[in-house]
Design a protein around this motif. Structure first.
Motif, PDB file in Angstrom:
ATOM      1  N   VAL A 115       0.852  -1.198   0.000  1.00  0.00           N
ATOM      2  CA  VAL A 115       0.000   0.000   0.000  1.00  0.00           C
ATOM      3  C   VAL A 115       0.885   1.244   0.000  1.00  0.00           C
ATOM      4  O   VAL A 115       0.629   2.200  -0.741  1.00  0.00           O
ATOM      5  CB  VAL A 115      -0.967   0.011   1.208  1.00  0.00           C
ATOM      6  N   ASP A 116       1.926   1.228   0.818  1.00  0.00           N
ATOM      7  CA  ASP A 116       2.838   2.368   0.893  1.00  0.00           C
ATOM      8  C   ASP A 116       3.441   2.677  -0.480  1.00  0.00           C
ATOM      9  O   ASP A 116       3.643   3.837  -0.831  1.00  0.00           O
ATOM     10  CB  ASP A 116       3.964   2.107   1.902  1.00  0.00           C
ATOM     11  N   LYS A 117       3.720   1.637  -1.263  1.00  0.00           N
ATOM     12  CA  LYS A 117       4.315   1.822  -2.591  1.00  0.00           C
ATOM     13  C   LYS A 117       3.322   2.343  -3.616  1.00  0.00           C
ATOM     14  O   LYS A 117       3.661   3.173  -4.445  1.00  0.00           O
ATOM     15  CB  LYS A 117       4.859   0.481  -3.122  1.00  0.00           C
ATOM     16  N   PHE A 123      -3.711   7.060  -6.509  1.00  0.00           N
ATOM     17  CA  PHE A 123      -4.741   7.949  -5.967  1.00  0.00           C
ATOM     18  C   PHE A 123      -4.301   9.370  -5.623  1.00  0.00           C
ATOM     19  O   PHE A 123      -5.029  10.085  -4.948  1.00  0.00           O
ATOM     20  CB  PHE A 123      -5.371   7.304  -4.729  1.00  0.00           C
ATOM     21  N   SER A 124      -3.146   9.825  -6.079  1.00  0.00           N
ATOM     22  CA  SER A 124      -2.697  11.180  -5.746  1.00  0.00           C
ATOM     23  C   SER A 124      -3.152  12.242  -6.736  1.00  0.00           C
ATOM     24  O   SER A 124      -3.140  13.417  -6.414  1.00  0.00           O
ATOM     25  CB  SER A 124      -1.177  11.233  -5.624  1.00  0.00           C
ATOM     26  N   SER A 125      -3.531  11.852  -7.925  1.00  0.00           N
ATOM     27  CA  SER A 125      -3.993  12.846  -8.897  1.00  0.00           C
ATOM     28  C   SER A 125      -5.363  13.364  -8.468  1.00  0.00           C
ATOM     29  O   SER A 125      -6.030  12.786  -7.601  1.00  0.00           O
ATOM     30  CB  SER A 125      -4.090  12.225 -10.289  1.00  0.00           C
ATOM     31  N   VAL A 148      -4.755   2.889   3.515  1.00  0.00           N
ATOM     32  CA  VAL A 148      -4.604   3.681   2.286  1.00  0.00           C
ATOM     33  C   VAL A 148      -4.799   5.158   2.617  1.00  0.00           C
ATOM     34  O   VAL A 148      -4.014   6.017   2.194  1.00  0.00           O
ATOM     35  CB  VAL A 148      -5.585   3.226   1.186  1.00  0.00           C
ATOM     36  N   ASP A 149      -5.830   5.475   3.409  1.00  0.00           N
ATOM     37  CA  ASP A 149      -6.079   6.865   3.810  1.00  0.00           C
ATOM     38  C   ASP A 149      -4.872   7.460   4.530  1.00  0.00           C
ATOM     39  O   ASP A 149      -4.478   8.599   4.267  1.00  0.00           O
ATOM     40  CB  ASP A 149      -7.303   6.961   4.724  1.00  0.00           C
ATOM     41  N   SER A 150      -4.278   6.682   5.438  1.00  0.00           N
ATOM     42  CA  SER A 150      -3.130   7.206   6.199  1.00  0.00           C
ATOM     43  C   SER A 150      -1.925   7.440   5.286  1.00  0.00           C
ATOM     44  O   SER A 150      -1.173   8.398   5.476  1.00  0.00           O
ATOM     45  CB  SER A 150      -2.764   6.264   7.355  1.00  0.00           C
ATOM     46  N   VAL A 151      -1.737   6.593   4.288  1.00  0.00           N
ATOM     47  CA  VAL A 151      -0.640   6.781   3.339  1.00  0.00           C
ATOM     48  C   VAL A 151      -0.896   8.030   2.491  1.00  0.00           C
ATOM     49  O   VAL A 151       0.009   8.840   2.271  1.00  0.00           O
ATOM     50  CB  VAL A 151      -0.466   5.534   2.434  1.00  0.00           C
ATOM     51  N   LEU A 152      -2.125   8.201   2.040  1.00  0.00           N
ATOM     52  CA  LEU A 152      -2.447   9.360   1.204  1.00  0.00           C
ATOM     53  C   LEU A 152      -2.356  10.672   1.978  1.00  0.00           C
ATOM     54  O   LEU A 152      -2.182  11.733   1.371  1.00  0.00           O
ATOM     55  CB  LEU A 152      -3.836   9.204   0.585  1.00  0.00           C
ATOM     56  N   ALA A 153      -2.450  10.608   3.304  1.00  0.00           N
ATOM     57  CA  ALA A 153      -2.325  11.811   4.131  1.00  0.00           C
ATOM     58  C   ALA A 153      -0.869  12.280   4.233  1.00  0.00           C
ATOM     59  O   ALA A 153      -0.608  13.415   4.614  1.00  0.00           O
ATOM     60  CB  ALA A 153      -2.897  11.552   5.522  1.00  0.00           C
ATOM     61  N   PRO A 155       2.999  12.937   2.406  1.00  0.00           N
ATOM     62  CA  PRO A 155       3.513  13.292   1.069  1.00  0.00           C
ATOM     63  C   PRO A 155       4.018  12.046   0.351  1.00  0.00           C
ATOM     64  O   PRO A 155       4.497  11.106   0.977  1.00  0.00           O
ATOM     65  CB  PRO A 155       4.681  14.242   1.362  1.00  0.00           C
ATOM     66  N   GLY A 156       3.899  12.046  -0.968  1.00  0.00           N
ATOM     67  CA  GLY A 156       4.378  10.930  -1.767  1.00  0.00           C
ATOM     68  C   GLY A 156       4.443  11.315  -3.228  1.00  0.00           C
ATOM     69  O   GLY A 156       3.955  12.364  -3.631  1.00  0.00           O
ATOM     70  N   VAL A 157       5.034  10.456  -4.040  1.00  0.00           N
ATOM     71  CA  VAL A 157       5.185  10.715  -5.470  1.00  0.00           C
ATOM     72  C   VAL A 157       4.002  10.112  -6.214  1.00  0.00           C
ATOM     73  O   VAL A 157       3.721   8.928  -6.084  1.00  0.00           O
ATOM     74  CB  VAL A 157       6.507  10.115  -6.000  1.00  0.00           C
ATOM     75  N   ASP A 158       3.318  10.959  -6.989  1.00  0.00           N
ATOM     76  CA  ASP A 158       2.222  10.460  -7.809  1.00  0.00           C
ATOM     77  C   ASP A 158       2.742  10.068  -9.194  1.00  0.00           C
ATOM     78  O   ASP A 158       3.904  10.295  -9.529  1.00  0.00           O
ATOM     79  CB  ASP A 158       1.102  11.495  -7.910  1.00  0.00           C
TER      80      ASP A 158
END
Length: 184
Positions: A115-117, A123-125, A148-153, A155-158
């Protein structure tokens, strides 16, 4: 051969203990076989579901995926069907690891690292966020969706950022923006 009554009693006890141990091993093996059969059925169901969703995708979904990144306001209903198939199938492959962890075949960290990957990738767009929050989240177990919600909260690369980064370091693309005019 004749055994004394004490030896006969100990022999009978030993035989009974061996029979009980044998029965316990059979029960454990049956339990393991049941788990393996369940995993096989889960895996088959997951594969069938993914095949169904992939059949709904356009022959070449790359333009629709790119359009969802660059100009989501221009998406039409058929694009939404393709994107649903793309986003659901991608995350469902990760969800399989969650299911295997729940059955004891994977560790919790195995599915969480997947999920982290992939959560930011899918889902970042702008479209991906809207999809996850309004449709995708409901497809999955609450614990999985919460991760998934916690990962999207965080920063990450989309996907768009990753491809722009790749393009920026290619010698043939130095100073050249990614072309989106044919998509939007």
């Amino acid at each position: 051969m004749h055994f004394s009554p004490i030896a006969s009693n100990w022999l009978a006890i030993g035989t009974n203990v061996a029979v009980i141990i044998g029965l316990l091993l059979v029960v454990l093996e049956l339990d393991q076989n049941s788990k393996l059969a369940r995993i096989g059925l889960l895996n088959d169901g997951n594969a069938t579901e993914n095949e169904l969703f992939q059949a709904q995708m356009a022959e070449v979904p790359k333009n629709i995926i790119a359009k969802s990144l660059e100009c989501p306001e221009k998406l039409d209903l058929s694009d939404y069907v393709v994107l649903d198939s793309y986003l659901y199938t991608g995350m469902n492959l990760v969800y399989r690891n969650y299911e295997l962890a729940k059955e004891g075949f994977f560790e919790e960290n195995d599915w969480k690292s997947e999920v982290d990957k992939y959560a930011h990738w899918y889902f970042s767009s702008e479209f991906g966020k809207a999809y996850w929050e309004n449709v995708g989240r409901d497809y999955f177990d609450e614990e999985f969706a919460a991760h998934v919600d916690s990962v999207l909260a965080r920063p990450g690369v989309d996907m768009k950022g990753a491809w722009k980064k790749v393009a920026s370091v290619l010698p043939s693309r130095k100073g050249v923006e990614l072309n989106v005019s044919t998509i939007c």
